[in-house]
Enzyme design. Structure first.
Site, mmCIF file in Angstrom:
data_model
loop_
_atom_site.group_PDB
_atom_site.id
_atom_site.type_symbol
_atom_site.label_atom_id
_atom_site.label_comp_id
_atom_site.label_asym_id
_atom_site.label_seq_id
_atom_site.Cartn_x
_atom_site.Cartn_y
_atom_site.Cartn_z
ATOM 1 N N ASN A 89 0.804 -1.229 0.000
ATOM 2 C CA ASN A 89 0.000 0.000 0.000
ATOM 3 C C ASN A 89 0.838 1.279 0.000
ATOM 4 O O ASN A 89 0.392 2.320 -0.484
ATOM 5 C CB ASN A 89 -0.912 -0.033 1.247
ATOM 6 C CG ASN A 89 -1.553 1.300 1.541
ATOM 7 O OD1 ASN A 89 -2.562 1.664 0.939
ATOM 8 N ND2 ASN A 89 -0.977 2.076 2.470
ATOM 9 N N SER A 141 -4.283 2.226 -8.807
ATOM 10 C CA SER A 141 -5.030 3.490 -8.868
ATOM 11 C C SER A 141 -5.787 3.527 -10.193
ATOM 12 O O SER A 141 -5.370 2.860 -11.157
ATOM 13 C CB SER A 141 -4.056 4.670 -8.815
ATOM 14 O OG SER A 141 -4.690 5.867 -9.227
ATOM 15 N N TYR A 157 3.760 8.995 -11.351
ATOM 16 C CA TYR A 157 2.813 8.228 -10.521
ATOM 17 C C TYR A 157 1.999 7.281 -11.407
ATOM 18 O O TYR A 157 1.854 6.090 -11.101
ATOM 19 C CB TYR A 157 1.889 9.204 -9.786
ATOM 20 C CG TYR A 157 0.844 8.565 -8.897
ATOM 21 C CD1 TYR A 157 1.162 8.135 -7.607
ATOM 22 C CD2 TYR A 157 -0.475 8.390 -9.336
ATOM 23 C CE1 TYR A 157 0.200 7.572 -6.788
ATOM 24 C CE2 TYR A 157 -1.436 7.820 -8.519
ATOM 25 C CZ TYR A 157 -1.096 7.413 -7.242
ATOM 26 O OH TYR A 157 -2.047 6.834 -6.423
ATOM 27 N N ALA A 159 2.760 6.094 -14.326
ATOM 28 C CA ALA A 159 3.633 5.035 -14.842
ATOM 29 C C ALA A 159 3.826 3.958 -13.778
ATOM 30 O O ALA A 159 3.793 2.750 -14.077
ATOM 31 C CB ALA A 159 4.981 5.629 -15.256
ATOM 32 N N LYS A 161 1.804 3.122 -11.329
ATOM 33 C CA LYS A 161 0.582 2.359 -11.070
ATOM 34 C C LYS A 161 0.250 1.421 -12.236
ATOM 35 O O LYS A 161 -0.301 0.337 -12.033
ATOM 36 C CB LYS A 161 -0.589 3.314 -10.780
ATOM 37 C CG LYS A 161 -0.420 4.115 -9.484
ATOM 38 C CD LYS A 161 -0.239 3.215 -8.276
ATOM 39 C CE LYS A 161 -0.202 3.970 -6.963
ATOM 40 N NZ LYS A 161 0.002 3.095 -5.795
ATOM 41 N N ILE A 190 -9.848 9.079 -2.944
ATOM 42 C CA ILE A 190 -10.184 8.631 -1.583
ATOM 43 C C ILE A 190 -9.683 9.686 -0.591
ATOM 44 O O ILE A 190 -8.590 10.243 -0.749
ATOM 45 C CB ILE A 190 -9.531 7.254 -1.277
ATOM 46 C CG1 ILE A 190 -9.843 6.221 -2.384
ATOM 47 C CG2 ILE A 190 -9.976 6.747 0.088
ATOM 48 C CD1 ILE A 190 -11.283 5.840 -2.591
HETATM 49 P P1 NAP Z 1 -1.155 8.548 2.330
HETATM 50 O O1 NAP Z 1 -2.121 8.972 3.368
HETATM 51 O O2 NAP Z 1 -0.160 9.525 1.841
HETATM 52 O O3 NAP Z 1 -0.437 7.227 2.859
HETATM 53 C C1 NAP Z 1 0.672 6.678 2.238
HETATM 54 C C2 NAP Z 1 1.589 6.153 3.306
HETATM 55 O O4 NAP Z 1 2.730 5.535 2.678
HETATM 56 C C3 NAP Z 1 2.135 7.281 4.188
HETATM 57 O O5 NAP Z 1 2.092 6.939 5.537
HETATM 58 C C4 NAP Z 1 3.556 7.410 3.704
HETATM 59 O O6 NAP Z 1 4.452 7.920 4.649
HETATM 60 C C5 NAP Z 1 3.888 5.981 3.375
HETATM 61 N N1 NAP Z 1 5.109 5.877 2.601
HETATM 62 C C6 NAP Z 1 5.574 6.731 1.639
HETATM 63 N N2 NAP Z 1 6.763 6.319 1.199
HETATM 64 C C7 NAP Z 1 7.069 5.195 1.867
HETATM 65 C C8 NAP Z 1 8.161 4.294 1.854
HETATM 66 N N3 NAP Z 1 9.217 4.517 1.058
HETATM 67 N N4 NAP Z 1 8.134 3.220 2.674
HETATM 68 C C9 NAP Z 1 7.088 3.009 3.501
HETATM 69 N N5 NAP Z 1 6.030 3.823 3.577
HETATM 70 C C10 NAP Z 1 6.010 4.898 2.763
HETATM 71 O O7 NAP Z 1 -1.902 8.058 1.029
HETATM 72 P P2 NAP Z 1 -3.106 7.040 0.766
HETATM 73 O O8 NAP Z 1 -4.077 7.766 -0.056
HETATM 74 O O9 NAP Z 1 -3.546 6.350 2.012
HETATM 75 O O10 NAP Z 1 -2.364 6.022 -0.209
HETATM 76 C C11 NAP Z 1 -2.316 4.616 -0.007
HETATM 77 C C12 NAP Z 1 -2.162 3.952 -1.374
HETATM 78 O O11 NAP Z 1 -3.347 4.186 -2.137
HETATM 79 C C13 NAP Z 1 -1.008 4.490 -2.212
HETATM 80 O O12 NAP Z 1 -0.392 3.434 -2.891
HETATM 81 C C14 NAP Z 1 -1.705 5.419 -3.193
HETATM 82 O O13 NAP Z 1 -0.975 5.585 -4.366
HETATM 83 C C15 NAP Z 1 -3.000 4.679 -3.405
HETATM 84 N N6 NAP Z 1 -4.106 5.502 -3.938
HETATM 85 C C16 NAP Z 1 -4.570 6.580 -3.258
HETATM 86 C C17 NAP Z 1 -5.655 7.293 -3.777
HETATM 87 C C18 NAP Z 1 -6.261 8.468 -3.061
HETATM 88 O O14 NAP Z 1 -7.095 9.153 -3.666
HETATM 89 N N7 NAP Z 1 -5.936 8.745 -1.816
HETATM 90 C C19 NAP Z 1 -6.210 6.905 -4.987
HETATM 91 C C20 NAP Z 1 -5.680 5.816 -5.661
HETATM 92 C C21 NAP Z 1 -4.638 5.099 -5.114
HETATM 93 P P3 NAP Z 1 4.847 9.489 4.562
HETATM 94 O O15 NAP Z 1 3.593 10.218 4.826
HETATM 95 O O16 NAP Z 1 5.875 9.639 5.600
HETATM 96 O O17 NAP Z 1 5.346 9.718 3.154
#
Ligand code: NAP
Length: 252
Positions: A89, A141, A157, A159, A161, A190
């Site tokens: 994730n 995503s 991003y 690329a 996904k 989200i």
């Molecule tokens: P988020 O709140 O930013 O959570 C992502 C988490 O990953 C953060 O705690 C972040 O830590 C951590 N992280 C970043 N780099 C890391 C690393 N190198 N090693 C370990 N942890 C790391 O975002 P989210 O929306 O929950 O995203 C979760 C997943 O869903 C991601 O893969 C994202 O691409 C995907 N996604 C999100 C959405 C959306 O609309 N929110 C939509 C589609 C897909 P830091 O905060 O310290 O960087």
């Protein structure tokens, strides 16, 4: 969904969707490894799980670093004896126009969002093959390509996904003989800190929401329900699939 006796690792679990996935899997009975870069924040999530009578372990892990990933899996096995479920994730989403994007920024995104998934999947799968069972869930995503969603200013991003979806299908085929299922989830917008930059610009936020028939962003818990389904035997005939959860965005 009953996950009693299962051990799950969730990366990027200190906040956002990773946190709600960890809470949901623990509520379903799994022992949960809460992994992220900030150990302190992971420990807060572990406390939440323990408050609800669940079992969890906080582990500091930068998914882009092979040694830290291997250490995370080692700690999971030392504490809980095995690994049944991996939720890949952890991710970052940097907004930057393509023409200004540097090689370092491209590498950083691909290293976390794609190479990180590879490293975690490989380390976890090496444990899963021993028991001839396991589940890997890769969070992709709607920005994965091939579905009519081209989003500007996040080329790296998108690329990454797209790569996650390709990797999911290839892994599903390669790991099926070991009874390891591999699926991806492609969320739309989200409500997590990741979309803060979108919300800061009301015009962009309005334009994005306009494309979503349900006219709202999703809640992290709504995605966690899907994680639970894919992690459990309820999805026992599913592998190599990418499930979209987007309020109708792609259909609209
Ligand atoms: P988020 O709140 O930013 O959570 C992502 C988490 O990953 C953060 O705690 C972040 O830590 C951590 N992280 C970043 N780099 C890391 C690393 N190198 N090693 C370990 N942890 C790391 O975002 P989210 O929306 O929950 O995203 C979760 C997943 O869903 C991601 O893969 C994202 O691409 C995907 N996604 C999100 C959405 C959306 O609309 N929110 C939509 C589609 C897909 P830091 O905060 O310290 O960087």
């Amino acid at each position: 969904m009953d996950l009693k006796g299962k051990v799950a690792i969730i990366t990027g679990a200190r906040r956002g969707m990773g946190r709600t996935h960890a809470l949901a899997l623990a509520k379903a009975g799994a022992k949960v490894v809460v992994a992220d870069i900030s150990l302190e924040d992971c420990q807060k999530v572990v406390k939440e799980i323990e408050k609800n009578k669940g079992e969890a372990l906080a582990v500091k892990c930068d998914v882009a670093k092979k040694e830290e990933v291997e250490e995370m899996v080692k700690k999971a096995v030392e504490k809980f004896g095995k690994v049944d479920i991996l939720v890949n994730n952890a991710g970052i989403c940097q907004f930057k126009p393509f023409l200004d994007l540097t090689e370092e920024e491209w590498d950083r995104t691909l290293n976390i969002n794609l190479k990180g998934y590879f490293l975690c999947a490989q380390a976890a799968a090496k444990e899963m093959v021993k028991q001839k069972s396991g589940v890997i869930i890769n969070i992709a995503s709607v920005a994965m390509g091939q579905v009519g969603v081209g989003i500007p200013n996040i080329v790296h991003y998108c690329a990454s996904k797209g790569g996650v979806v390709g990797m999911t299908e290839a892994l599903a085929v390669e790991l099926a003989p070991y009874n390891i299922r591999v699926n991806a989830i492609s969320p739309g917008m989200i409500e997590t800190p990741m979309i803060d930059p979108i919300k800061k610009d009301p015009k962009v936020a309005e334009a994005m929401l306009d494309r979503v028939p349900m006219k709202r962003v999703g809640k992290p818990e709504e995605v966690s329900n899907l994680v639970l389904f894919l992690a459990s035997d309820a999805s026992s005939y599913m592998t190599g699939s990418t499930v979209v959860i987007d309020g109708g965005w792609l259909a609209g």
